[in-house]
Write a protein that holds these residues in place. Structure first.
Motif, short mmCIF file in Angstrom:
data_model
loop_
_atom_site.label_atom_id
_atom_site.label_comp_id
_atom_site.label_asym_id
_atom_site.label_seq_id
_atom_site.Cartn_x
_atom_site.Cartn_y
_atom_site.Cartn_z
N UNK A 53 0.85 -1.17 0.00
CA UNK A 53 0.00 0.00 0.00
C UNK A 53 0.89 1.23 0.00
N UNK A 54 0.62 2.14 -0.88
CA UNK A 54 1.41 3.37 -0.89
C UNK A 54 0.49 4.57 -0.67
N UNK A 55 1.06 5.54 0.01
CA UNK A 55 0.31 6.74 0.35
C UNK A 55 -0.12 7.46 -0.93
N UNK A 56 -1.38 7.87 -0.95
CA UNK A 56 -1.92 8.60 -2.10
C UNK A 56 -1.48 10.05 -2.07
N UNK A 57 -1.59 10.65 -0.89
CA UNK A 57 -1.13 12.01 -0.69
C UNK A 57 -0.98 12.26 0.80
N UNK A 58 -0.22 13.28 1.14
CA UNK A 58 0.01 13.62 2.54
C UNK A 58 -0.88 14.81 2.89
N UNK A 59 -2.02 14.52 3.48
CA UNK A 59 -2.99 15.58 3.77
C UNK A 59 -2.47 16.56 4.81
N UNK A 60 -1.55 16.14 5.65
CA UNK A 60 -0.97 17.07 6.63
C UNK A 60 -0.19 18.19 5.95
N UNK A 61 0.48 17.87 4.85
CA UNK A 61 1.24 18.89 4.12
C UNK A 61 0.37 19.69 3.17
N UNK A 62 -0.63 19.06 2.60
CA UNK A 62 -1.49 19.72 1.62
C UNK A 62 -2.48 20.66 2.28
N UNK A 63 -3.01 20.28 3.42
CA UNK A 63 -4.00 21.10 4.14
C UNK A 63 -3.60 21.22 5.61
N UNK A 64 -2.48 21.90 5.88
CA UNK A 64 -2.00 21.96 7.27
C UNK A 64 -2.99 22.61 8.23
N UNK A 65 -3.77 23.57 7.77
CA UNK A 65 -4.74 24.22 8.66
C UNK A 65 -5.84 23.22 9.05
N UNK A 66 -6.26 22.39 8.11
CA UNK A 66 -7.26 21.37 8.42
C UNK A 66 -6.71 20.33 9.39
N UNK A 67 -5.47 19.90 9.14
CA UNK A 67 -4.83 18.93 10.04
C UNK A 67 -4.66 19.54 11.43
N UNK A 68 -4.32 20.82 11.49
CA UNK A 68 -4.17 21.50 12.78
C UNK A 68 -5.52 21.59 13.50
N UNK A 69 -6.58 21.82 12.76
CA UNK A 69 -7.92 21.88 13.37
C UNK A 69 -8.28 20.52 13.99
N UNK A 70 -8.02 19.43 13.27
CA UNK A 70 -8.25 18.10 13.85
C UNK A 70 -7.37 17.91 15.08
N UNK A 71 -6.14 18.37 15.00
CA UNK A 71 -5.23 18.28 16.15
C UNK A 71 -5.75 19.06 17.35
N UNK A 72 -6.42 20.16 17.09
CA UNK A 72 -7.01 20.95 18.17
C UNK A 72 -8.11 20.17 18.88
N UNK A 73 -8.90 19.45 18.11
CA UNK A 73 -9.95 18.61 18.71
C UNK A 73 -9.29 17.48 19.51
N UNK A 74 -8.23 16.90 18.97
CA UNK A 74 -7.49 15.87 19.68
C UNK A 74 -6.97 16.42 21.02
N UNK A 75 -6.42 17.64 20.99
CA UNK A 75 -5.95 18.28 22.22
C UNK A 75 -7.07 18.49 23.21
N UNK A 76 -8.24 18.87 22.73
CA UNK A 76 -9.40 19.04 23.60
C UNK A 76 -9.73 17.72 24.30
N UNK A 77 -9.79 16.64 23.52
CA UNK A 77 -10.12 15.33 24.09
C UNK A 77 -9.08 14.93 25.13
N UNK A 78 -7.83 15.18 24.83
CA UNK A 78 -6.74 14.84 25.76
C UNK A 78 -6.91 15.57 27.09
N UNK A 79 -7.40 16.80 27.05
CA UNK A 79 -7.57 17.61 28.25
C UNK A 79 -8.97 17.48 28.87
N UNK A 80 -9.81 16.64 28.32
CA UNK A 80 -11.21 16.57 28.74
C UNK A 80 -11.42 15.96 30.12
#
Length: 153
Positions: free
Chosen positions: A1-28
């Motif tokens: 299986x090979x990666x189709x694209x790296x969404x973290x590099x292509x849409x860093x703001x979107x990846x950061x937004x998901x990371x923000x939700x992850x941070x919220x859950x971690x602190x919940x």
């Protein structure tokens, strides 16, 4: 299986937004092991190899026994291996993940509310939603599991 694209590099703001939700859950305030068990169960349901690999490694590092991980998919038949909160969280995760099939029935909601406060249930549902989003990103763009990268090296 090979990666189709790296969404973290292509849409860093979107990846950061998901990371923000992850941070919220971690602190919940929800226990980290409980949340990670839920993440792993959701990833089993969705067949996300990348997340299965990552969350299994995380749980092993945190001291969860391999026997518990081996029986996660059959948690309802695993006796007292999973405590009351874990069983409630896993049941809720399954019905929410399979929302198109289950429509999240009142009985499932009430069972979860019997164990979790309103805030905990909202936070747990945010965690479930986040993992479903991450699974869909990883599967769609073919994130390579660490185990596959190690084998190739």
């Amino acid at each position: 299986m090979s990666e189709r694209l790296n969404y973290n590099h292509i849409a860093p703001a979107g990846a950061k937004a998901l990371g923000g939700v992850y941070g919220y859950v971690t602190q919940s305030g929800l226990p980290g092991t409980l949340v990670t068990l839920v993440y792993l169960r959701i990833s089993q349901i969705n067949n996300c190899a990348y997340c299965l690999d990552m969350h299994t490694r995380d749980l092993l590092k945190s001291g969860v026994k391999v026997e518990k991980l081996a029986l996660l998919q059959a948690w309802a038949e695993a006796g007292n291996l999973f405590d009351e909160r874990e069983r409630a969280a896993l049941a809720w995760a399954e019905t929410v993940t399979r929302v198109a099939e289950t429509n999240v029935p009142d009985e499932a909601y009430q069972a979860a509310r019997n164990v979790f406060s309103e805030r905990e249930l909202v936070d747990l549902t945010i965690a479930i939603s986040l993992m479903n989003a991450y699974n869909r990103m990883s599967i769609s763009f073919r994130n390579t599991p660490q185990a596959a990268l190690e084998k190739a090296a």
